[in-house]
Design a protein around this motif. Structure first.
Motif, PDB file in Angstrom:
ATOM      1  N   LEU A   1       0.836  -1.206   0.000  1.00 19.70           N
ATOM      2  CA  LEU A   1       0.000   0.000   0.000  1.00 19.70           C
ATOM      3  C   LEU A   1       0.871   1.255   0.000  1.00 19.70           C
ATOM      4  O   LEU A   1       0.605   2.210  -0.748  1.00 19.70           O
ATOM      5  CB  LEU A   1      -0.914  -0.005   1.227  1.00 19.70           C
ATOM      6  N   ALA A   2       1.910   1.266   0.825  1.00 17.09           N
ATOM      7  CA  ALA A   2       2.811   2.420   0.874  1.00 17.09           C
ATOM      8  C   ALA A   2       3.519   2.610  -0.456  1.00 17.09           C
ATOM      9  O   ALA A   2       3.610   3.737  -0.982  1.00 17.09           O
ATOM     10  CB  ALA A   2       3.836   2.229   1.995  1.00 17.09           C
ATOM     11  N   ALA A   3       4.025   1.523  -1.017  1.00 13.37           N
ATOM     12  CA  ALA A   3       4.780   1.612  -2.270  1.00 13.37           C
ATOM     13  C   ALA A   3       3.894   2.065  -3.421  1.00 13.37           C
ATOM     14  O   ALA A   3       4.302   2.890  -4.251  1.00 13.37           O
ATOM     15  CB  ALA A   3       5.417   0.261  -2.587  1.00 13.37           C
ATOM     16  N   ALA A   4       2.667   1.542  -3.491  1.00  9.05           N
ATOM     17  CA  ALA A   4       1.762   1.938  -4.568  1.00  9.05           C
ATOM     18  C   ALA A   4       1.396   3.408  -4.464  1.00  9.05           C
ATOM     19  O   ALA A   4       1.355   4.136  -5.469  1.00  9.05           O
ATOM     20  CB  ALA A   4       0.503   1.071  -4.530  1.00  9.05           C
ATOM     21  N   THR A   5       1.143   3.876  -3.247  1.00  8.75           N
ATOM     22  CA  THR A   5       0.744   5.274  -3.063  1.00  8.75           C
ATOM     23  C   THR A   5       1.927   6.204  -3.301  1.00  8.75           C
ATOM     24  O   THR A   5       1.778   7.277  -3.912  1.00  8.75           O
ATOM     25  CB  THR A   5       0.154   5.471  -1.664  1.00  8.75           C
ATOM     26  N   ALA A   6       3.116   5.794  -2.855  1.00  8.38           N
ATOM     27  CA  ALA A   6       4.315   6.593  -3.130  1.00  8.38           C
ATOM     28  C   ALA A   6       4.639   6.605  -4.617  1.00  8.38           C
ATOM     29  O   ALA A   6       5.153   7.603  -5.144  1.00  8.38           O
ATOM     30  CB  ALA A   6       5.491   6.047  -2.326  1.00  8.38           C
ATOM     31  N   THR A   7       4.323   5.526  -5.320  1.00  9.52           N
ATOM     32  CA  THR A   7       4.500   5.501  -6.773  1.00  9.52           C
ATOM     33  C   THR A   7       3.566   6.493  -7.437  1.00  9.52           C
ATOM     34  O   THR A   7       3.962   7.243  -8.339  1.00  9.52           O
ATOM     35  CB  THR A   7       4.269   4.077  -7.315  1.00  9.52           C
ATOM     36  N   ALA A   8       2.321   6.508  -6.994  1.00  7.74           N
ATOM     37  CA  ALA A   8       1.379   7.503  -7.528  1.00  7.74           C
ATOM     38  C   ALA A   8       1.871   8.917  -7.280  1.00  7.74           C
ATOM     39  O   ALA A   8       1.620   9.826  -8.078  1.00  7.74           O
ATOM     40  CB  ALA A   8      -0.003   7.308  -6.902  1.00  7.74           C
ATOM     41  N   ALA A   9       2.604   9.110  -6.170  1.00 10.45           N
ATOM     42  CA  ALA A   9       3.146  10.428  -5.823  1.00 10.45           C
ATOM     43  C   ALA A   9       4.510  10.690  -6.457  1.00 10.45           C
ATOM     44  O   ALA A   9       5.115  11.731  -6.193  1.00 10.45           O
ATOM     45  CB  ALA A   9       3.254  10.557  -4.303  1.00 10.45           C
ATOM     46  N   ASN A  10       5.002   9.719  -7.259  1.00 11.04           N
ATOM     47  CA  ASN A  10       6.270   9.875  -7.985  1.00 11.04           C
ATOM     48  C   ASN A  10       7.449  10.099  -7.047  1.00 11.04           C
ATOM     49  O   ASN A  10       8.339  10.911  -7.325  1.00 11.04           O
ATOM     50  CB  ASN A  10       6.176  11.036  -8.987  1.00 11.04           C
ATOM     51  N   ARG A  11       7.483   9.336  -5.946  1.00 12.04           N
ATOM     52  CA  ARG A  11       8.588   9.479  -5.000  1.00 12.04           C
ATOM     53  C   ARG A  11       9.773   8.610  -5.404  1.00 12.04           C
ATOM     54  O   ARG A  11       9.590   7.496  -5.919  1.00 12.04           O
ATOM     55  CB  ARG A  11       8.138   9.114  -3.577  1.00 12.04           C
ATOM     56  N   PRO A  12      10.984   9.088  -5.191  1.00 12.80           N
ATOM     57  CA  PRO A  12      12.176   8.328  -5.575  1.00 12.80           C
ATOM     58  C   PRO A  12      12.224   6.963  -4.890  1.00 12.80           C
ATOM     59  O   PRO A  12      12.020   6.855  -3.680  1.00 12.80           O
ATOM     60  CB  PRO A  12      13.330   9.218  -5.089  1.00 12.80           C
ATOM     61  N   GLY A  13      12.478   5.932  -5.665  1.00 10.94           N
ATOM     62  CA  GLY A  13      12.595   4.581  -5.133  1.00 10.94           C
ATOM     63  C   GLY A  13      11.288   3.853  -4.952  1.00 10.94           C
ATOM     64  O   GLY A  13      11.278   2.662  -4.636  1.00 10.94           O
ATOM     65  N   ALA A  14      10.163   4.533  -5.161  1.00 10.50           N
ATOM     66  CA  ALA A  14       8.868   3.900  -4.898  1.00 10.50           C
ATOM     67  C   ALA A  14       8.539   2.820  -5.921  1.00 10.50           C
ATOM     68  O   ALA A  14       7.975   1.779  -5.578  1.00 10.50           O
ATOM     69  CB  ALA A  14       7.763   4.952  -4.860  1.00 10.50           C
ATOM     70  N   GLN A  15       8.865   3.061  -7.185  1.00  8.01           N
ATOM     71  CA  GLN A  15       8.555   2.068  -8.210  1.00  8.01           C
ATOM     72  C   GLN A  15       9.292   0.763  -7.955  1.00  8.01           C
ATOM     73  O   GLN A  15       8.714  -0.333  -8.061  1.00  8.01           O
ATOM     74  CB  GLN A  15       8.920   2.622  -9.584  1.00  8.01           C
ATOM     75  N   GLU A  16      10.581   0.868  -7.591  1.00  5.09           N
ATOM     76  CA  GLU A  16      11.363  -0.324  -7.288  1.00  5.09           C
ATOM     77  C   GLU A  16      10.822  -1.030  -6.052  1.00  5.09           C
ATOM     78  O   GLU A  16      10.747  -2.268  -6.008  1.00  5.09           O
ATOM     79  CB  GLU A  16      12.828   0.062  -7.076  1.00  5.09           C
ATOM     80  N   LEU A  17      10.439  -0.246  -5.053  1.00  3.94           N
ATOM     81  CA  LEU A  17       9.861  -0.829  -3.842  1.00  3.94           C
ATOM     82  C   LEU A  17       8.584  -1.590  -4.165  1.00  3.94           C
ATOM     83  O   LEU A  17       8.370  -2.710  -3.683  1.00  3.94           O
ATOM     84  CB  LEU A  17       9.574   0.283  -2.823  1.00  3.94           C
ATOM     85  N   LEU A  18       7.737  -1.014  -5.000  1.00  3.58           N
ATOM     86  CA  LEU A  18       6.490  -1.675  -5.355  1.00  3.58           C
ATOM     87  C   LEU A  18       6.757  -2.943  -6.151  1.00  3.58           C
ATOM     88  O   LEU A  18       6.126  -3.984  -5.913  1.00  3.58           O
ATOM     89  CB  LEU A  18       5.594  -0.726  -6.149  1.00  3.58           C
ATOM     90  N   ARG A  19       7.677  -2.883  -7.088  1.00  2.67           N
ATOM     91  CA  ARG A  19       7.997  -4.074  -7.876  1.00  2.67           C
ATOM     92  C   ARG A  19       8.452  -5.208  -6.961  1.00  2.67           C
ATOM     93  O   ARG A  19       8.002  -6.360  -7.100  1.00  2.67           O
ATOM     94  CB  ARG A  19       9.080  -3.736  -8.898  1.00  2.67           C
ATOM     95  N   ASP A  20       9.339  -4.896  -6.021  1.00  3.12           N
ATOM     96  CA  ASP A  20       9.841  -5.928  -5.117  1.00  3.12           C
ATOM     97  C   ASP A  20       8.749  -6.434  -4.171  1.00  3.12           C
ATOM     98  O   ASP A  20       8.659  -7.636  -3.886  1.00  3.12           O
ATOM     99  CB  ASP A  20      11.010  -5.376  -4.295  1.00  3.12           C
ATOM    100  N   ALA A  21       7.934  -5.528  -3.678  1.00  4.75           N
ATOM    101  CA  ALA A  21       6.872  -5.934  -2.745  1.00  4.75           C
ATOM    102  C   ALA A  21       5.858  -6.847  -3.430  1.00  4.75           C
ATOM    103  O   ALA A  21       5.371  -7.816  -2.825  1.00  4.75           O
ATOM    104  CB  ALA A  21       6.187  -4.702  -2.173  1.00  4.75           C
ATOM    105  N   LEU A  22       5.533  -6.554  -4.680  1.00  6.76           N
ATOM    106  CA  LEU A  22       4.588  -7.405  -5.400  1.00  6.76           C
ATOM    107  C   LEU A  22       5.204  -8.756  -5.734  1.00  6.76           C
ATOM    108  O   LEU A  22       4.513  -9.788  -5.737  1.00  6.76           O
ATOM    109  CB  LEU A  22       4.112  -6.695  -6.673  1.00  6.76           C
ATOM    110  N   ALA A  23       6.504  -8.777  -6.005  1.00  7.55           N
ATOM    111  CA  ALA A  23       7.174 -10.055  -6.251  1.00  7.55           C
ATOM    112  C   ALA A  23       7.122 -10.938  -5.007  1.00  7.55           C
ATOM    113  O   ALA A  23       6.898 -12.159  -5.101  1.00  7.55           O
ATOM    114  CB  ALA A  23       8.619  -9.814  -6.679  1.00  7.55           C
TER     115      ALA A  23
END
Length: 448
Positions: free
Chosen positions: A129-151
């Motif tokens: 949830l944090a990674a997806a929301t930070a990705t929507a907010a375009n925060r540095p490192g969020a996309q990688e965090l979300l990719r890893d969390a979903l894996a």
């Protein structure tokens, strides 16, 4: 309907002021390893470790603040993303530690607060949830965090046999627990819906609906809309579980009406996601959400002689734990707003949704009178007489429930909060037509 609050400028102003205050108050939780537990005095309780669920929830909250353009939130969102990417991650076994010490080691890695501690589905859901929301907010490192969390979700937490999540493991992902819980499943739904919005991958929506079907359409329906909390590994209800610990903070005995309200909200959110993607939409979803909502309301609200929701009931609807948890009324506020909006989106008129307007007003008034000590400071638990209590919760661990309650009436049912704010949908709550439903990051990230 002249007394309606939804969309009223001064009501939205009040909600906005409390939103800002919550985010200001939450800044005190920042510690080197992530976000700590704020105690009664408004400072971090250093006797408690830095917990993954709190760090995930606070990162989610500050990412929402970033999306709303509230100054100062970016650095706290970025702090949370860094903590989740580096400090709280288990660099040996994969996944994330459930709790770490306040200071990282010399390599910047978290020191597990309990080396024998288990990894939990509930906690990992908040990383997504944090990674997806930070990705929507375009925060540095969020996309990688979300990719890893979903894996990690795909590899460790999803059980294809039952279409439901696993509960917990030992730290090295061995020894799966001989238990399944509806609480972890519920927050997994929330995380998967947010992940769907920012990735465009309907795998996560499909799985969310599978969980909802079992929890709501099967279990809640079979128990007169009183949803069992506890199950064996085959997802058969364990109705006597924790009968000797009725006020357990995460696994209480019996029925938790606040979860019924939360499941009702998630059900209409998932339904709206299906509708606006032109995907097959089960016809049980809206009716079931309303039934869950009304069962929770009738069983738990003002049921013991005073205002407030009781924490738990038995399967006969009789109260078991009479304490009033702040998060329950917050989920009532959010559910009332979401179901009302879903009905309006389906073409129902204002008179047909008046019930939800009334509930919303009553519960916001209750929060203002009994829960909000000062702007941004919510008492987490009250006793039966609405006096502060610490039977289950001490201090002010996070702002996750209260912040959502202040925002839910101001956004559409779909997309979820992060993506809705990214699309500029604050105070534009009518759900978008399907043609507008384009994920913010689709085509930008390769999800493999």
């Amino acid at each position: 309907m002249g007394l309606g609050w939804f969309g009223a400028p001064e009501h939205n102003r009040w909600l906005a002021e409390e939103t800002h205050a919550l985010l200001r108050y939450a800044r005190a939780a920042a510690v080197p390893a992530g976000f700590g537990w704020i105690g009664e005095d408004g400072t971090v309780d250093t006797t408690r470790p830095v917990e993954l669920w709190i760090t995930g929830r606070m990162t989610f909250a500050f990412s929402l603040g970033t999306l709303m353009g509230i100054p100062g939130c970016r650095r706290y969102a970025d702090h949370g993303v860094r903590a989740l990417n580096r400090v709280m991650r288990d660099h040996v076994n994969g996944g994330w530690h459930s709790a770490v010490e306040h200071e990282p080691d010399a390599d910047g890695h978290g020191v597990p607060a309990d080396p024998a501690g288990r990894k939990e589905c509930y906690q990992h859901a908040f990383v997504v949830l944090a990674a997806a929301t930070a990705t929507a907010a375009n925060r540095p490192g969020a996309q990688e965090l979300l990719r890893d969390a979903l894996a990690v979700q795909d590899r460790r937490w999803w059980d294809d046999t039952y279409g439901m999540p696993v509960e917990s493991y030992a730290a090295d992902f061995t020894d799966p627990e001989d238990y399944r819980g509806i609480n972890a499943a519920m927050h997994t739904v929330e995380a998967y819906l947010a992940a769907t919005d920012v990735t465009g991958d309907i795998t996560w929506l499909t799985r969310a609906v599978q969980i909802l079907d079992h929890a709501v359409n099967v279990q809640a329906r079979a128990h007169d809309w009183r949803l069992p909390e506890h199950y064996d590994t085959s997802w058969r209800p364990r109705l006597d579980y924790n009968k000797d610990q009725p006020a357990h903070p995460f696994r209480p005995y019996g029925v938790t009406p606040g979860h019924g309200l939360e499941w009702a909200r998630l059900t209409v959110q998932a339904r709206s996601a299906l509708v606006h993607r032109s995907l097959p939409t089960p016809d049980w979803m809206l009716d079931a959400a309303e039934r869950l909502f009304d069962r929770s309301r009738s069983d738990a609200w003002r049921c013991d002689g005073g205002p407030g929701f009781v924490y738990t009931t038995g399967f006969d609807g009789v109260p078991v734990v009479h304490e009033r948890m702040h998060w329950v009324v917050c989920e009532g506020i959010s559910a009332a707003a979401a179901i009302r909006r879903a009905l309006l989106d389906d073409g129902h008129g204002e008179i047909e949704v008046e019930h939800y307007e009334h509930c919303y007003r009553s519960w916001v008034d209750y929060a203002e009178q009994y829960l909000i000590e000062a702007p941004g400071v919510w008492t987490h638990e009250l006793d039966q007489n609405n006096r502060p209590s610490t039977r289950t919760w001490e201090g002010h661990p996070d702002i996750y429930h209260a912040l959502q309650a202040m925002l839910m009436s101001r956004v559409p049912v779909w997309p979820c909060l992060g993506q809705a704010l990214a699309e500029g949908r604050l105070d534009d709550p009518a759900s978008p037509v399907p043609a507008r439903a384009q994920p913010r990051w689709r085509g930008i990230i390769s999800w493999g």
